[in-house]
Design a protein around this motif. Structure first.
Motif, PDB file in Angstrom:
ATOM      1  N   LEU A  39       0.821  -1.214   0.000  1.00 26.59           N
ATOM      2  CA  LEU A  39       0.000   0.000   0.000  1.00 26.59           C
ATOM      3  C   LEU A  39       0.853   1.261   0.000  1.00 26.59           C
ATOM      4  N   ALA A  40       1.856   1.325   0.865  1.00 27.88           N
ATOM      5  CA  ALA A  40       2.661   2.539   0.986  1.00 27.88           C
ATOM      6  C   ALA A  40       3.376   2.886  -0.324  1.00 27.88           C
ATOM      7  N   ALA A  45       3.604   6.430  -4.770  1.00 30.37           N
ATOM      8  CA  ALA A  45       3.850   6.684  -6.198  1.00 30.37           C
ATOM      9  C   ALA A  45       2.657   7.385  -6.835  1.00 30.37           C
ATOM     10  N   ALA A  46       1.458   6.954  -6.480  1.00 27.67           N
ATOM     11  CA  ALA A  46       0.253   7.561  -7.050  1.00 27.67           C
ATOM     12  C   ALA A  46       0.174   9.039  -6.700  1.00 27.67           C
ATOM     13  N   PHE A  47       0.357   9.373  -5.429  1.00 24.33           N
ATOM     14  CA  PHE A  47       0.211  10.769  -5.011  1.00 24.33           C
ATOM     15  C   PHE A  47       1.422  11.614  -5.376  1.00 24.33           C
ATOM     16  N   ALA A  48       2.591  10.995  -5.537  1.00 23.83           N
ATOM     17  CA  ALA A  48       3.777  11.750  -5.943  1.00 23.83           C
ATOM     18  C   ALA A  48       3.747  12.092  -7.432  1.00 23.83           C
ATOM     19  N   PHE A  56       1.397   2.114 -11.767  1.00 22.95           N
ATOM     20  CA  PHE A  56       1.255   0.697 -12.114  1.00 22.95           C
ATOM     21  C   PHE A  56       2.614  -0.004 -12.078  1.00 22.95           C
ATOM     22  N   LEU A  57       3.638   0.626 -12.643  1.00 24.64           N
ATOM     23  CA  LEU A  57       4.974   0.006 -12.659  1.00 24.64           C
ATOM     24  C   LEU A  57       5.531  -0.159 -11.248  1.00 24.64           C
ATOM     25  N   VAL A  58       5.350   0.855 -10.406  1.00 24.22           N
ATOM     26  CA  VAL A  58       5.807   0.745  -9.014  1.00 24.22           C
ATOM     27  C   VAL A  58       5.051  -0.379  -8.308  1.00 24.22           C
ATOM     28  N   GLY A  59       3.735  -0.442  -8.508  1.00 23.76           N
ATOM     29  CA  GLY A  59       2.928  -1.492  -7.879  1.00 23.76           C
ATOM     30  C   GLY A  59       3.322  -2.875  -8.362  1.00 23.76           C
ATOM     31  N   LEU A  60       3.587  -3.007  -9.654  1.00 22.92           N
ATOM     32  CA  LEU A  60       4.006  -4.295 -10.208  1.00 22.92           C
ATOM     33  C   LEU A  60       5.344  -4.722  -9.610  1.00 22.92           C
ATOM     34  N   ALA A  61       6.293  -3.789  -9.557  1.00 27.71           N
ATOM     35  CA  ALA A  61       7.604  -4.098  -8.980  1.00 27.71           C
ATOM     36  C   ALA A  61       7.485  -4.450  -7.495  1.00 27.71           C
ATOM     37  N   ALA A  62       6.692  -3.666  -6.755  1.00 28.01           N
ATOM     38  CA  ALA A  62       6.526  -3.932  -5.321  1.00 28.01           C
ATOM     39  C   ALA A  62       5.865  -5.288  -5.091  1.00 28.01           C
ATOM     40  N   ALA A 166      -5.131   0.740   7.060  1.00 26.64           N
ATOM     41  CA  ALA A 166      -5.359   2.187   7.066  1.00 26.64           C
ATOM     42  C   ALA A 166      -4.088   2.947   7.433  1.00 26.64           C
ATOM     43  N   LEU A 167      -3.346   2.446   8.418  1.00 28.55           N
ATOM     44  CA  LEU A 167      -2.097   3.107   8.811  1.00 28.55           C
ATOM     45  C   LEU A 167      -1.098   3.152   7.662  1.00 28.55           C
ATOM     46  N   VAL A 168      -0.936   2.029   6.974  1.00 25.88           N
ATOM     47  CA  VAL A 168       0.023   1.964   5.873  1.00 25.88           C
ATOM     48  C   VAL A 168      -0.461   2.819   4.691  1.00 25.88           C
ATOM     49  N   LEU A 169      -1.757   2.799   4.415  1.00 25.90           N
ATOM     50  CA  LEU A 169      -2.329   3.614   3.339  1.00 25.90           C
ATOM     51  C   LEU A 169      -2.090   5.099   3.603  1.00 25.90           C
ATOM     52  N   VAL A 170      -2.355   5.554   4.818  1.00 28.65           N
ATOM     53  CA  VAL A 170      -2.153   6.961   5.163  1.00 28.65           C
ATOM     54  C   VAL A 170      -0.674   7.334   5.045  1.00 28.65           C
ATOM     55  N   VAL A 171       0.219   6.466   5.498  1.00 26.78           N
ATOM     56  CA  VAL A 171       1.655   6.726   5.370  1.00 26.78           C
ATOM     57  C   VAL A 171       2.037   6.909   3.905  1.00 26.78           C
ATOM     58  N   GLY A 172       1.557   6.025   3.044  1.00 24.87           N
ATOM     59  CA  GLY A 172       1.857   6.152   1.617  1.00 24.87           C
ATOM     60  C   GLY A 172       1.323   7.431   1.023  1.00 24.87           C
ATOM     61  N   MET A 173       0.092   7.793   1.370  1.00 21.82           N
ATOM     62  CA  MET A 173      -0.486   9.040   0.851  1.00 21.82           C
ATOM     63  C   MET A 173       0.276  10.266   1.352  1.00 21.82           C
TER      64      MET A 173
END
Length: 178
Positions: A39-40, A45-48, A56-62, A166-173
């Motif tokens: 998630l993070a 990557a999405a918000f940056a 998509f590429l970051v998610g695929l690699a992760a 939720a914690l990890v999602l918020v950290v990523g955002m």
């Protein structure tokens, strides 16, 4: 007759225990790790970037990287001889595949192209909304599996995985928005 029924019940209980130790637990660990730990980076990557393709590429690699890592971790952590958890490479394969699957679920919405025909919603908002919906479904599935196989009450399992997610999602955002 009673002894035979008790013996059959004991055999069934042992077979279920072995199934949980060899397949469910490694798969569940992988699904939790893939669904939560990716998630993070994905949402950062999405918000940056604000771009679906890069996300998509970051998610695929992760997702694939986490799957490989968790697969080897499970396979190398216990050869099964002492614990009776079965073939380590099979457990590693199960864990790695489920980790990858857990990360790919909320990565796939970012395969939506960055440009859509007129009248369609904003592609980034659409992908992010779908990804969040997929995360909620993933976490509910994890809670259901924990309820079914680990005897955890559904609402406790749901609360635990939703809090972690939720914690990890918020950290990523937050990191992605910095």
């Amino acid at each position: 007759m009673a002894a035979a029924l008790n013996s059959a019940a004991e055999l069934h209980a042992e077979a279920r225990r072995a199934f949980v130790l060899r397949y469910v637990q490694p798969g569940l660990a992988g699904l939790i790790d893939g669904s939560v730990s990716t998630l993070a980076p994905i949402f950062a990557a999405a918000f940056a970037t604000g771009h679906n393709g890069a996300t998509f590429l970051v998610g695929l690699a992760a997702s694939v990287g986490a799957g490989i890592s968790m697969g080897f971790t499970e396979a190398l952590s216990d050869d099964g001889a002492v614990t009776g958890r079965g073939d380590p490479w099979l457990r590693g394969l199960v864990c790695g595949a489920m980790t990858t699957l857990g990360g790919l679920g909320h990565t796939l919405p970012y395969a939506i192209p960055d440009t859509l025909p007129a009248g369609w919603p904003n592609p980034f908002v659409l992908a992010t909304s779908l990804a969040i919906l997929v995360v909620i479904v993933e976490l509910a599935v994890i809670a259901a599996i924990r309820t079914r196989f680990m005897a955890t009450p559904f609402w406790r399992a749901a609360l635990q995985v939703m809090l972690g997610g939720a914690l990890v999602l918020v950290v990523g955002m937050l990191i992605g928005s910095a």
